[in-house]
Design a protein around this motif. Structure first.
Motif, short mmCIF file in Angstrom:
data_model
loop_
_atom_site.label_atom_id
_atom_site.label_comp_id
_atom_site.label_asym_id
_atom_site.label_seq_id
_atom_site.Cartn_x
_atom_site.Cartn_y
_atom_site.Cartn_z
N GLY A 41 0.79 -1.22 0.00
CA GLY A 41 0.00 0.00 0.00
C GLY A 41 0.82 1.27 0.00
N SER A 42 2.13 1.15 0.16
CA SER A 42 2.98 2.35 0.17
C SER A 42 3.05 3.00 -1.21
N HIS A 43 2.97 2.19 -2.25
CA HIS A 43 2.93 2.71 -3.62
C HIS A 43 1.47 2.91 -4.03
N ASN A 44 1.14 4.09 -4.48
CA ASN A 44 -0.23 4.43 -4.81
C ASN A 44 -0.53 4.13 -6.28
N PRO A 45 -1.44 3.20 -6.57
CA PRO A 45 -1.77 2.88 -7.96
C PRO A 45 -2.27 4.08 -8.77
N ALA A 46 -2.78 5.11 -8.08
CA ALA A 46 -3.26 6.30 -8.79
C ALA A 46 -2.13 7.03 -9.51
N GLU A 47 -0.88 6.72 -9.16
CA GLU A 47 0.27 7.36 -9.80
C GLU A 47 0.74 6.61 -11.05
N ILE A 48 0.16 5.44 -11.31
CA ILE A 48 0.56 4.65 -12.47
C ILE A 48 0.33 5.38 -13.79
N PRO A 49 -0.81 6.06 -14.01
CA PRO A 49 -0.99 6.75 -15.28
C PRO A 49 0.11 7.75 -15.60
N ALA A 50 0.62 8.47 -14.59
CA ALA A 50 1.70 9.44 -14.84
C ALA A 50 2.98 8.73 -15.25
N ILE A 51 3.24 7.56 -14.65
CA ILE A 51 4.42 6.78 -15.00
C ILE A 51 4.31 6.29 -16.44
N VAL A 52 3.16 5.74 -16.79
CA VAL A 52 2.95 5.21 -18.14
C VAL A 52 3.00 6.32 -19.18
N GLU A 98 4.73 8.54 -0.94
CA GLU A 98 4.81 7.24 -0.27
C GLU A 98 3.87 7.22 0.94
N ARG A 99 2.96 6.26 0.94
CA ARG A 99 2.03 6.12 2.05
C ARG A 99 2.58 5.12 3.08
N ARG A 100 2.01 5.13 4.26
CA ARG A 100 2.32 4.08 5.23
C ARG A 100 1.68 2.78 4.76
N ARG A 101 2.32 1.67 5.05
CA ARG A 101 1.76 0.39 4.63
C ARG A 101 0.39 0.19 5.27
N TYR A 102 -0.48 -0.54 4.59
CA TYR A 102 -1.85 -0.72 5.05
C TYR A 102 -1.95 -1.55 6.32
N ALA A 103 -1.11 -2.57 6.42
CA ALA A 103 -1.20 -3.48 7.57
C ALA A 103 0.12 -4.21 7.74
N GLY A 104 0.32 -4.82 8.89
CA GLY A 104 1.51 -5.63 9.11
C GLY A 104 2.77 -4.81 9.29
N LYS A 105 3.89 -5.50 9.26
CA LYS A 105 5.19 -4.87 9.47
C LYS A 105 6.07 -5.01 8.24
N THR A 106 6.97 -4.05 8.07
CA THR A 106 7.89 -4.10 6.94
C THR A 106 8.79 -5.32 7.01
N LYS A 107 9.16 -5.83 5.85
CA LYS A 107 10.06 -6.98 5.78
C LYS A 107 11.50 -6.55 5.53
N VAL A 108 11.72 -5.24 5.51
CA VAL A 108 13.06 -4.71 5.28
C VAL A 108 13.77 -4.52 6.61
N ASN A 109 14.91 -5.16 6.76
CA ASN A 109 15.78 -4.94 7.91
C ASN A 109 16.79 -3.87 7.52
N ALA A 110 16.67 -2.70 8.15
CA ALA A 110 17.47 -1.55 7.73
C ALA A 110 18.96 -1.85 7.73
N PHE A 111 19.43 -2.61 8.73
CA PHE A 111 20.87 -2.88 8.83
C PHE A 111 21.33 -3.88 7.79
#
Length: 226
Positions: free
Chosen positions: A90-101, A197-210
């Motif tokens: 959910g951090s990536h907003n699909p509404a921005e896809i048309p501008a990318i395309v 960039e939005r906050r994720r919709y649910a759960g925790k990130t799978k990225v370990n910063a270190f």
């Protein structure tokens, strides 16, 4: 530019509570095909995704491992002239896809969404995350001669012809850096569009910063002779 078929790849791994919301927001007037590639989720990701996919879209189980590995497998599945990559949280907003395309339609071969260019923003950045992202982007630009504002935000599009020029090998999160560097070295025409960039919709990130940061740093320092 001639009519293009647009394919979208979304890797998932335990994204219940996220993937359904992302697929609900999809601009189907722009996106012709969606492939959700799942890294053997143990929650209800599959059921949630399948409930929102169209009959011609695909939900497939990843054979290998890793974030980059998922994209690389899906490249052989999608059929579009343009391939979009985005996250399932959910951090990536699909509404921005048309501008990318639209940038691709104007002749660009590799288009990146950016949180840090003028008009972009992140509601999920911490000071440490902001600093790390900016540092890695600066290092990528200095070492590899790129000129981008946000090298680690893999909400991006590449043409099918452009992808054929790359020899992508990464299987982990360092894939984000590899594809930018190799697209630049292949001479693809770059463009960026501002992203929120939005906050994720649910759960925790799978990225370990270190740990993931160390892998990305090692990838940045490579010379990419292969």
């Amino acid at each position: 530019m001639r009519s293009m078929k647009v394919s979208l790849i979304i890797p998932t791994r335990n994204e219940e509570g996220c993937i359904g919301g992302v697929l609900k927001e999809m601009p189907h007037d722009v996106v012709d095909e969606i492939v959700v590639i799942d890294g053997r989720s143990t929650d209800k990701t599959a059921e949630e995704a399948k409930a929102h996919l169209r009959h011609h879209d695909k939900f497939v189980t990843q054979k290998g491992k890793g974030y980059g590995g998922a994209f690389r497998e899906a490249f052989d599945i999608v059929t579009g002239d343009v391939i979009i990559m985005m996250d399932a949280d959910g951090s990536h907003n699909p509404a921005e896809i048309p501008a990318i395309v639209e940038k691709v339609r104007r002749g660009y071969e590799y288009v990146m969404a950016s949180r840090y260019m003028t008009g972009g923003h992140s509601e999920d950045d911490t000071i440490i995350r902001w600093f790390g992202n900016r540092m890695f982007t600066w290092l990528t630009n200095v070492i590899h001669g790129t000129n981008v504002t946000d090298s680690l935000y893999l909400f991006t599009a590449i043409t099918r012809d452009g992808l054929k020029k790359l020899n992508l090998k990464s299987t982990g999160f360092e894939f984000c850096t590899e594809i930018v560097v190799k697209a630049h070295r292949a001479g693809l025409k770059f463009a960026e569009v501002p992203a929120f960039e939005r906050r994720r919709y649910a759960g925790k990130t799978k990225v370990n910063a270190f740990w993931h940061g160390l892998k990305i740093l090692r990838m940045i320092m490579r010379r990419y002779r292969d």
